[in-house]
Design a protein around this motif. Sequence first.
Motif, mmCIF file in Angstrom:
data_model
loop_
_atom_site.group_PDB
_atom_site.id
_atom_site.type_symbol
_atom_site.label_atom_id
_atom_site.label_comp_id
_atom_site.label_asym_id
_atom_site.label_seq_id
_atom_site.Cartn_x
_atom_site.Cartn_y
_atom_site.Cartn_z
ATOM 1 N N ILE A 87 0.849 -1.639 0.271
ATOM 2 C CA ILE A 87 -0.073 0.055 -0.005
ATOM 3 C C ILE A 87 0.776 1.561 -0.010
ATOM 4 O O ILE A 87 0.499 2.286 -0.864
ATOM 5 C CB ILE A 87 -0.933 -0.278 0.989
ATOM 6 C CG1 ILE A 87 -2.112 -1.598 1.325
ATOM 7 C CG2 ILE A 87 -1.739 1.422 1.189
ATOM 8 C CD1 ILE A 87 -2.918 -1.393 2.172
ATOM 9 N N ALA A 88 2.263 1.436 1.041
ATOM 10 C CA ALA A 88 2.996 2.150 0.449
ATOM 11 C C ALA A 88 3.434 2.430 0.092
ATOM 12 O O ALA A 88 3.770 3.497 -0.967
ATOM 13 C CB ALA A 88 4.080 2.013 2.023
ATOM 14 N N ARG A 89 3.690 1.115 -1.172
ATOM 15 C CA ARG A 89 4.663 1.623 -2.315
ATOM 16 C C ARG A 89 3.396 2.095 -3.047
ATOM 17 O O ARG A 89 4.393 3.133 -4.091
ATOM 18 C CB ARG A 89 5.130 0.558 -2.499
ATOM 19 C CG ARG A 89 5.619 0.479 -3.926
ATOM 20 C CD ARG A 89 6.231 -1.333 -4.786
ATOM 21 N NE ARG A 89 4.884 -1.675 -5.109
ATOM 22 C CZ ARG A 89 5.080 -2.732 -5.019
ATOM 23 N NH1 ARG A 89 6.461 -3.841 -5.696
ATOM 24 N NH2 ARG A 89 4.029 -4.043 -5.286
ATOM 25 N N ALA A 90 2.565 1.856 -3.145
ATOM 26 C CA ALA A 90 1.292 2.667 -3.790
ATOM 27 C C ALA A 90 1.268 4.029 -4.438
ATOM 28 O O ALA A 90 1.395 4.747 -4.997
ATOM 29 C CB ALA A 90 0.276 1.860 -4.430
ATOM 30 N N LEU A 91 1.700 3.944 -2.864
ATOM 31 C CA LEU A 91 0.575 5.349 -2.722
ATOM 32 C C LEU A 91 2.164 6.589 -2.378
ATOM 33 O O LEU A 91 1.795 7.835 -3.378
ATOM 34 C CB LEU A 91 0.593 5.805 -0.564
ATOM 35 C CG LEU A 91 -0.646 5.567 -0.235
ATOM 36 C CD1 LEU A 91 -1.096 5.360 1.419
ATOM 37 C CD2 LEU A 91 -2.446 6.415 -1.081
ATOM 38 N N CYS A 92 3.694 5.830 -2.944
ATOM 39 C CA CYS A 92 4.662 7.200 -2.940
ATOM 40 C C CYS A 92 4.736 7.038 -4.949
ATOM 41 O O CYS A 92 4.950 8.514 -4.827
ATOM 42 C CB CYS A 92 6.107 5.997 -3.173
ATOM 43 S SG CYS A 92 6.317 5.667 -1.381
ATOM 44 N N MET A 93 3.367 7.081 -5.227
ATOM 45 C CA MET A 93 3.275 7.555 -6.659
ATOM 46 C C MET A 93 2.212 8.785 -6.562
ATOM 47 O O MET A 93 1.603 8.863 -7.590
ATOM 48 C CB MET A 93 3.019 6.560 -7.663
ATOM 49 C CG MET A 93 3.639 5.085 -8.134
ATOM 50 S SD MET A 93 5.314 6.172 -9.024
ATOM 51 C CE MET A 93 4.710 6.176 -10.424
#
Length: 246
Positions: free
Chosen positions: A153-159
Amino acid sequence: PVPTDPVIRLTEVNKHYGNFHALRDVSLEVAKGEKIIICGPSGSGKSTLIRCINRIERHDSGEILVDGHRLTGDTKDVAAIRREVGMVFQSFNLFPHMTILENCTIAPRKSRGLGKAEAEERAMHYLTKVRIPDQAGKYPGQLSGGQQQRVAIARALCMQPRVMLFDEPTSALDPEMVKEVLDTMVELAEEGMTMLCVTHEMGFARQVADRVIFMDRGEKIEEAAPGAFFTNPQSPRAREFLQQVI
Ligand code: ADP
Ligand code: MG
């Protein structure tokens, strides 16, 4: 009500796998800030729908608009969509040979052009948000399933996506880890993130959904406010489905 600013709009979308008709004239709109839950029996086309929106699969007919981009065969559109759409799958799909921090910085560095320091600062911000900043230097295999899904989820939010798509994000988790992932998703919802989420977590659906969509055999059978859907589903198939999952 017609959403004023649809982030996602599908109009009569069809998808076949060979002769198998996986999506049948599916239309739906997701307005900015809306949280839409999709449920339905296994094989009803939920993942196919999500995969067409993210252009992992290509639809056969109908129209898909994502953040104003019309999904066509053009690869330029696909790149644009991938930047605007965050995606979280049942399997976490983290890169096993990269640290948690590297997993979160690779896409922003490559496709947003962020420098290393800026990407790492952003990654730490979102890892803190999902409450695992202390795991940044570890590898995915060293984390629990619930932690890995929160990294995803964090990885997706980083975009910094315009919309987050979830496809059964808790289905592969041990029961004790489901809550920590759902709590993260509730927080995202409360902050106003636009979300389209395939899940059978009906408590979560009741808590955050603006609308629930019920699919069966490739068709959108019902679309209703969660209160109405859970207390008084219109179709026999939805009633039968709810008896099984609740
Ligand atoms: P759900 O996510 O609702 O369980 P899916 O969208 O994954 O359903 O699948 C819908 C139907 O399409 C299923 O019958 C499945 O077997 C079929 N299907 C999905 N992906 C493929 C594929 N790549 N090739 C052929 N059939 C597929
Ligand atoms: Mg699925």
